[in-house]
Design a protein around this motif. Structure first.
Motif: not given
Length: 349
Positions: A8-11, A18-24, A101-115
């Motif tokens: 993330l530091w280098r990105l 800044r240009s990323v649309k989704q983080i999974s 909570t999950l409602q405090e995630l930003p609207d963009a980019p979309v963060f997807v936390i997978n289980s």
């Protein structure tokens, strides 16, 4: 978790983040992603600022790495109600996520936390706008603690798994599940590490995006001449075999897509870098000095939520930073200037 700090530091430093649309994310990467999500608006409110990045991302995550979370959580899970997963979630909440909570995630980019849903065998996705398992159904705008999502995603088997998420049937959108929208699937979701199903976190982004950047902090199973024969340790070895095969299949899918012809439905552009990557394979003359024997030693650090020495933390961050720099310049944007120093120069790798 620490390797991804360097990525993330280098990105962020190059403006790519800044240009990323989704983080999974899956597994330990979800710990880093959870903190990134809460700090996103602060990080993006101005151009790259090393001090802000260190305050918002590096210092809190390194503080977490200064503590041992897994063994106390296992002990509390044995002695007290709630299970191991809930005690891990409490530690994340107390030390890193602070009642978000999950409602405090930003609207963009979309963060997807997978289980992974142990009951259905499908991917369980946590997002701000919904959480869902396509077989069980969808809960819109879930208000659950972010720590629950991160703990479920990083419920590394066998000791930190499972995480039990208690829900109400009326929380699910009617008719949103395929075959399993009924009790007990809708009232007690039994979840484990997202990497069990998809250890690169590819699936949520794969169907929507043509440019994929993959940072892989996972390990690789080595040979074992005399594997344990008792059921407990033998089962762990079998779990490692399954994980190794899932990782290999996902990576082959990714590499095949990068090599496919433009216009082919499977074609993707982007880059892959991993904790086990040999940086010389990028064929760049100006990468940061990362001898393969040193970086492979970092890759062999056991996956656990245990206290890590400061020097080891810094070397993992440095390695994530250096290999991300090489991957970006080789496969994404050749006009980027080479990184000139490690984030922690005295530590090297």
């Amino acid at each position: 978790m620490l390797f991804h700090i360097g990525a993330l530091w280098r990105l962020h430093e190059t403006g790519t983040l800044r240009s990323v649309k989704q983080i999974s994310s899956v597994s330990g990467g979800s710990i880093t992603a959870g903190k990134l999500a809460l700090s996103w608006n602060t990080l993006m409110s101005s151009d790259w600022d090393r001090d802000v990045f260190q305050r918002e991302i590096v210092t809190p995550l390194r503080s977490l790495a200064d503590k041992t979370i897994d063994s106390p959580s296992v002990l509390l899970g044995i002695l007290l109600p709630g299970g191991v997963g809930r005690h891990v979630a409490n530690a994340y909440d107390k030390r890193l996520l602070h009642n978000a909570t999950l409602q405090e995630l930003p609207d963009a980019p979309v963060f997807v936390i997978n289980s992974t849903n142990v009951q259905s065998g499908a991917l369980w996705r946590f997002r701000k706008d919904y959480m869902r398992d396509y077989k069980v159904g969808e809960v819109q705008k879930p208000g659950i603690p972010l720590s629950y999502a991160v703990a479920a995603s990083s419920a590394f088997p066998p000791f930190l798994s499972p995480f039990t998420l208690k829900l109400g049937e009326n929380q699910f959108t009617p008719g949103s599940g395929d075959t399993l929208q009924r009790k007990p699937f809708t009232t007690n979701a039994i979840l484990t590490d997202g990497g069990v199903y998809d250890n690169l976190g590819l699936e949520p982004a794969w169907k929507q995006y043509k440019t994929i950047l993959v940072s892989d902090g996972g390990g690789k199973m080595g040979p074992q001449a005399r594997p344990w024969l008792n059921w407990a340790f033998h089962s762990r070895r079998v779990l490692d075999l399954v994980d190794n095969q899932v990782r290999a299949l996902r990576k082959r899918q990714l590499m095949g897509s990068f090599q496919a012809e433009d216009g082919d439905a499977t074609h993707r552009s982007g880059a892959y870098w991993g904790i086990r990557t040999n940086i010389s394979k990028y064929s760049l003359h100006d990468t940061l000095p990362c001898p393969c024997d040193r970086t492979l030693a970092l890759a062999e650090i056991p996956t656990r939520l245990g206290r890590m020495p400061s020097l080891q933390q810094e070397r993992l961050i440095n390695w994530g930073y250096a290999v991300t720099d090489a991957a970006l310049r080789r496969h994404v944007n050749s006009s980027l200037s080479a990184a000139i120093a490690f984030p922690f120069p005295n530590a090297t790798v």
